[in-house]
Design a protein around this motif. Sequence first.
Motif, short mmCIF file in Angstrom:
data_model
loop_
_atom_site.label_atom_id
_atom_site.label_comp_id
_atom_site.label_asym_id
_atom_site.label_seq_id
_atom_site.Cartn_x
_atom_site.Cartn_y
_atom_site.Cartn_z
N GLY A 261 0.79 -1.22 0.00
CA GLY A 261 0.00 0.00 0.00
C GLY A 261 0.82 1.27 0.00
O GLY A 261 0.31 2.34 -0.37
N THR B 268 -0.33 3.06 -8.77
CA THR B 268 -0.76 3.45 -7.42
C THR B 268 -1.49 4.79 -7.43
O THR B 268 -1.34 5.60 -8.35
CB THR B 268 0.42 3.56 -6.44
N HIS C 5 -1.73 -1.39 -6.13
CA HIS C 5 -2.96 -0.82 -5.59
C HIS C 5 -4.16 -1.39 -6.33
O HIS C 5 -4.10 -1.57 -7.55
CB HIS C 5 -2.97 0.70 -5.72
#
Length: 226
Positions: free
Chosen positions: A44, A173, A195
């Motif tokens: 993340g 991301t 992501h």
Amino acid sequence: MRLRAVIFDVDGTLVDSQADILAAMSAAFEAEGIKPPSRDEVLGIVGLSLDVAIPMLAPQSDHAACTRMVQGYKDAYTNLRLLQGADVSSPLYAGAREALARLKEQDEILLGVATGKSRRGLDKLIEAHGLAKTFLTQQVADDHPSKPNPSMLLQAMHELGVEARDMVMIGDTSFDMDMARAAGVHFIAVSWGYHETSRLAGADVVIEDFAQLDGALDLIWSKAND
């Protein structure tokens, strides 16, 4: 001839480096006697500079400990790369090399990278994959604030001599997406990265594989010319 720029993120977009990222992060935390974060937590924050990412993963740690973990991560990552070779530890995603070659053949398209990697890490990766003459601009974490600050893309525009409307950022991301938006450039999201695509809803286009990249770029260029 109107020049256009296509700027790639690296980890999670061009190369799959998650195994080494996860292993290096675990080593850095374990050296401090801290339970390593989960896979989802680590992936993340991929794309952020380490000095921003590690305090997010270890909010209970003070600055000195975070600084040690940053260096511990770098050392562990370097050792993993030396053991296997960067081409093995961070393999190109399927179709990436071919996509880069197709774009490079077009004189009006200038290629670059904007990555949270260090200069040393990017240089090793480019050398390992034989991409030394591919990217005309290379923006790395050593020289800029962390994504999503637009500094990397603004510098790339300056170096390449293109306007924001003629630049596309490609990444996996939300940090890449937010950086592109902050710089006023187009953004293509890739679905195979770190992501979930639900976090990339603001992208101009989402592609499922590199075979779709040319069409996505043509779509963006055509809209930009309307």
